[in-house]
Every structure is written in C-alpha cells, then in structure tokens.
Scaffold this motif. Structure first.
Motif, PDB file in Angstrom:
ATOM      1  N   ALA A  52     -61.659  69.164 -41.024  1.00 17.07           N
ATOM      2  CA  ALA A  52     -62.871  69.701 -41.655  1.00 17.07           C
ATOM      3  C   ALA A  52     -62.577  71.008 -42.376  1.00 17.07           C
ATOM      4  CB  ALA A  52     -63.963  69.908 -40.608  1.00 17.07           C
ATOM      5  N   ARG A  53     -61.767  71.849 -41.784  1.00 20.91           N
ATOM      6  CA  ARG A  53     -61.414  73.123 -42.422  1.00 20.91           C
ATOM      7  C   ARG A  53     -60.649  72.888 -43.719  1.00 20.91           C
ATOM      8  NH1 ARG A  53     -61.619  77.811 -38.866  1.00 20.91           N
ATOM      9  NH2 ARG A  53     -62.144  77.200 -36.726  1.00 20.91           N
ATOM     10  N   HIS A  54     -59.780  71.892 -43.745  1.00 22.65           N
ATOM     11  CA  HIS A  54     -59.034  71.598 -44.968  1.00 22.65           C
ATOM     12  C   HIS A  54     -59.988  71.332 -46.129  1.00 22.65           C
ATOM     13  CE1 HIS A  54     -55.782  69.914 -47.516  1.00 22.65           C
ATOM     14  NE2 HIS A  54     -56.750  69.118 -47.944  1.00 22.65           N
ATOM     15  N   PHE A  55     -61.071  70.619 -45.844  1.00 19.49           N
ATOM     16  CA  PHE A  55     -62.033  70.250 -46.888  1.00 19.49           C
ATOM     17  C   PHE A  55     -63.198  71.233 -46.987  1.00 19.49           C
ATOM     18  CE2 PHE A  55     -59.893  66.178 -46.145  1.00 19.49           C
ATOM     19  CZ  PHE A  55     -59.595  65.844 -47.457  1.00 19.49           C
ATOM     20  N   LYS A  56     -63.079  72.349 -46.269  1.00 19.89           N
ATOM     21  CA  LYS A  56     -64.083  73.422 -46.334  1.00 19.89           C
ATOM     22  C   LYS A  56     -65.478  72.932 -45.965  1.00 19.89           C
ATOM     23  CE  LYS A  56     -61.538  76.192 -49.733  1.00 19.89           C
ATOM     24  NZ  LYS A  56     -60.299  75.398 -49.612  1.00 19.89           N
ATOM     25  N   ILE A  57     -65.524  72.053 -44.990  1.00 17.65           N
ATOM     26  CA  ILE A  57     -66.810  71.600 -44.454  1.00 17.65           C
ATOM     27  C   ILE A  57     -67.316  72.675 -43.497  1.00 17.65           C
ATOM     28  CG2 ILE A  57     -67.918  69.853 -42.992  1.00 17.65           C
ATOM     29  CD1 ILE A  57     -65.875  67.856 -44.147  1.00 17.65           C
ATOM     30  N   PRO A  58     -68.564  73.110 -43.627  1.00 21.86           N
ATOM     31  CA  PRO A  58     -69.070  74.205 -42.786  1.00 21.86           C
ATOM     32  C   PRO A  58     -68.939  73.895 -41.294  1.00 21.86           C
ATOM     33  CG  PRO A  58     -70.606  73.743 -44.567  1.00 21.86           C
ATOM     34  CD  PRO A  58     -69.579  72.651 -44.597  1.00 21.86           C
ATOM     35  N   LEU A  59     -68.534  74.904 -40.531  1.00 24.46           N
ATOM     36  CA  LEU A  59     -68.416  74.729 -39.091  1.00 24.46           C
ATOM     37  C   LEU A  59     -69.758  74.868 -38.387  1.00 24.46           C
ATOM     38  CD1 LEU A  59     -65.086  76.649 -38.364  1.00 24.46           C
ATOM     39  CD2 LEU A  59     -65.420  74.245 -38.960  1.00 24.46           C
ATOM     40  N   ASP A  60     -70.715  75.506 -39.052  1.00 21.06           N
ATOM     41  CA  ASP A  60     -72.075  75.588 -38.519  1.00 21.06           C
ATOM     42  C   ASP A  60     -72.719  74.202 -38.630  1.00 21.06           C
ATOM     43  OD1 ASP A  60     -75.167  76.003 -39.378  1.00 21.06           O
ATOM     44  OD2 ASP A  60     -74.565  77.485 -37.884  1.00 21.06           O
ATOM     45  N   THR A  61     -73.238  73.706 -37.520  1.00 20.11           N
ATOM     46  CA  THR A  61     -73.736  72.333 -37.473  1.00 20.11           C
ATOM     47  C   THR A  61     -74.882  72.094 -38.452  1.00 20.11           C
ATOM     48  OG1 THR A  61     -73.085  72.169 -35.152  1.00 20.11           O
ATOM     49  CG2 THR A  61     -74.647  70.529 -35.958  1.00 20.11           C
ATOM     50  N   VAL A  62     -75.838  73.010 -38.494  1.00 20.38           N
ATOM     51  CA  VAL A  62     -76.988  72.845 -39.391  1.00 20.38           C
ATOM     52  C   VAL A  62     -76.528  72.820 -40.849  1.00 20.38           C
ATOM     53  CG1 VAL A  62     -79.143  73.874 -40.206  1.00 20.38           C
ATOM     54  CG2 VAL A  62     -78.608  73.865 -37.762  1.00 20.38           C
ATOM     55  N   LYS A  63     -75.608  73.728 -41.206  1.00 22.45           N
ATOM     56  CA  LYS A  63     -75.098  73.766 -42.574  1.00 22.45           C
ATOM     57  C   LYS A  63     -74.308  72.498 -42.902  1.00 22.45           C
ATOM     58  CE  LYS A  63     -74.828  78.797 -43.083  1.00 22.45           C
ATOM     59  NZ  LYS A  63     -73.913  79.954 -43.294  1.00 22.45           N
ATOM     60  N   ALA A  64     -73.521  72.033 -41.938  1.00 26.51           N
ATOM     61  CA  ALA A  64     -72.730  70.826 -42.172  1.00 26.51           C
ATOM     62  C   ALA A  64     -73.631  69.631 -42.463  1.00 26.51           C
ATOM     63  CB  ALA A  64     -71.844  70.542 -40.962  1.00 26.51           C
ATOM     64  N   ILE A  65     -74.733  69.529 -41.721  1.00 29.02           N
ATOM     65  CA  ILE A  65     -75.663  68.424 -41.934  1.00 29.02           C
ATOM     66  C   ILE A  65     -76.387  68.576 -43.265  1.00 29.02           C
ATOM     67  CG2 ILE A  65     -77.766  67.317 -41.072  1.00 29.02           C
ATOM     68  CD1 ILE A  65     -76.791  68.055 -38.233  1.00 29.02           C
ATOM     69  N   SER A  66     -76.813  69.787 -43.575  1.00 29.13           N
ATOM     70  CA  SER A  66     -77.599  69.998 -44.796  1.00 29.13           C
ATOM     71  C   SER A  66     -76.775  69.780 -46.059  1.00 29.13           C
ATOM     72  CB  SER A  66     -78.189  71.412 -44.807  1.00 29.13           C
ATOM     73  OG  SER A  66     -77.161  72.391 -44.898  1.00 29.13           O
ATOM     74  N   LYS A  67     -75.440  69.909 -45.965  1.00 31.10           N
ATOM     75  CA  LYS A  67     -74.578  69.758 -47.140  1.00 31.10           C
ATOM     76  C   LYS A  67     -74.216  68.302 -47.432  1.00 31.10           C
ATOM     77  CE  LYS A  67     -73.621  74.077 -48.417  1.00 31.10           C
ATOM     78  NZ  LYS A  67     -73.788  74.573 -49.793  1.00 31.10           N
ATOM     79  N   ILE A  68     -74.493  67.407 -46.501  1.00 34.69           N
ATOM     80  CA  ILE A  68     -74.030  66.024 -46.642  1.00 34.69           C
ATOM     81  C   ILE A  68     -74.518  65.389 -47.939  1.00 34.69           C
ATOM     82  CG2 ILE A  68     -74.279  63.699 -45.685  1.00 34.69           C
ATOM     83  CD1 ILE A  68     -74.107  65.034 -42.890  1.00 34.69           C
ATOM     84  N   SER A  69     -75.763  65.632 -48.301  1.00 32.25           N
ATOM     85  CA  SER A  69     -76.314  65.008 -49.507  1.00 32.25           C
ATOM     86  C   SER A  69     -75.676  65.530 -50.792  1.00 32.25           C
ATOM     87  CB  SER A  69     -77.831  65.221 -49.564  1.00 32.25           C
ATOM     88  OG  SER A  69     -78.127  66.608 -49.645  1.00 32.25           O
TER      89      SER A  69
END
Length: 247
Positions: A52-69
């Motif tokens: 996930a860090r390689h692809f700069k996916i947020p580690l904060d759960t709420v942010k990770a979910i909100s960015k999916i779209s």
C-alpha cells in the motif's frame, strides 16, 4: 475466511474486491484474483503495509475508503516462488527467518518487528547458488536474498527503490555474508533506501531465476513464511493482476 470469501466473490462475478489488512492478507486475496480480470482495492490495516505504501494508498482507514472511487485500474505483475504468489516483496535467508519468527510473536507492528530482528541478529549466513535461465550467475554465502516486485518491506524500509511492479521484471538483492565491522554501513544504507548500493550487495534483474540451497527451510512471500525445499524457482507473470490505485 479471507480465501473463502474471495472465491465466493469470484464466483459471483464481482467487479472489485476490497482487501482490508496487511501484505499477507492482500496476498491471499490477490493470489486468487490473478488473471480473473477482477480489480483489487486495498484498505491498509497491517503491520508494515509495504504494498500500500508503494502505491501511496492512505494508511488512515477513512481516507483509504474515501479515495477508492478516485482510483484507476492498473495492471501489475505477479511473481511466483514454486507457484506461491508474491505481489510485493519475498525472500530467502534472514528476512524469511524473521517472517517465520515474527509469525509466532504476539506484539505486532513496527515495534514487534524491531524486537524480533534484534533477538535474531545471531542468524548465520547460508550457502546459495543462483541461476538465470540455467546459467549460474552468483554463488556464495549470503545473509539474505531479497526479491522485489515493488520497493519496500513496509514502514518505509526499502529493499530496492527502482523496483516497478509493472515492468515485467523483478529485482534480486543478495546481501552477502559480512563482517560485524560492516554492520553499521549496511544499517545506514538500509535506512537510507540504498541497500542495493552497499558494497556487500549484489543486484540481479530478470524474469526467471532459480535459487539452490543446501537444506530445506523457510522463504517468505509478502511477509508470510512458507517452508520450501532446496530448489526455489522464481518467475514472473507480467500484468496478471488488476489493482486500484492513483497510477
């Protein structure tokens, strides 16, 4: 449960499957999604979250979910150790030994990793031979042989900064047996993301390798220990997995 739920979602022809966990959990899901056309989304909840860090996916759960779209579908390579799937980092030697030891600890996260590493620093180097397309390309005593499809183990600890999971290649970093006098320099390079440049390191790049060792033992794929034999065949399946990410 993760595997059963993934296989159920495949049978139901899902468009996207979201994995919530660390690299090991994401690996369990990804290995079932290879060549299915179903995209994998990631919600990082692990100890290191290297993929996930390689692809700069947020580690904060709420942010990770909100960015999916907002994410796009990206095709990436998968790497296989005797047909065990790896999407991020794998290896033989010290890091495989640590993965095996860490699997039996109750303390998770970075602190747990550090304690396990310090406790196991008396690990002895082993003798290996590495072959590429049948030709021996390296032989000797190695402390660790790391295989990188992406850049890092996790917690921003980098194995090879040039590893790209969509270039049809993987990188092998051999850390040769070293003198205790060299430990400080190796640690410095590791923390700087330059382990591959250390004078005790050998870097190999390609699509098909075989590692031969003197006895059976653990390897790891994405941090999960697996017991394999004396010969470990490592090969790549280009662009065989779809994931959701910025790139």
């Amino acid at each position: 449960d993760v595997i059963l739920l993934t296989e159920k979602a495949i049978r139901e022809k899902a468009d996207i499957i979201l994995g919530a966990g660390g690299d090991g959990t994401i690996n369990q899901i990804a290995s079932r999604l290879v060549n299915t056309g179903i995209a994998l989304g990631i919600i990082p909840l692990g100890s290191g979250n290297g993929f996930a860090r390689h692809f700069k996916i947020p580690l904060d759960t709420v942010k990770a979910i909100s960015k999916i779209s907002e994410y796009k579908v990206k095709e990436i390579d998968t790497v296989w150790f005797n047909r065990h799937c790896m999407i991020n980092i794998g290896g033989v030697g010290f890091d495989a030994h640590i993965s095996s030891a860490f699997a039996n600890t109750k303390k998770r996260g970075l602190q747990g990793y550090v304690k396990t590493i310090v406790r196991e620093l008396n690990y002895k180097s082993q003798f290996y031979s590495i072959y590429n397309n049948g030709q021996r390309v390296w032989e000797g005593n190695a402390f660790m042989i790391g295989v990188a499809n992406a850049t890092q183990w996790g917690n921003n600890v980098v194995l090879h900064p040039g590893a790209q999971p969509d270039d049809g290649l993987f990188n092998i970093v051999v850390l040769k047996k070293f003198s205790p006098l060299h430990f400080g320099g190796i640690l410095k390079h590791l923390l700087e993301g330059k382990l591959h440049l250390n004078k005790n390191s050998v870097v190999l790049t390609g699509t098909d390798f075989m590692i031969r060792r003197e006895s059976d033992g653990p390897i790891h794929v994405d941090g999960e220990p697996i017991w394999l034999g004396k010969e470990i065949n490592i090969n790549i399946e280009p662009l065989s997995l779809k994931i959701l990410c910025h790139e």
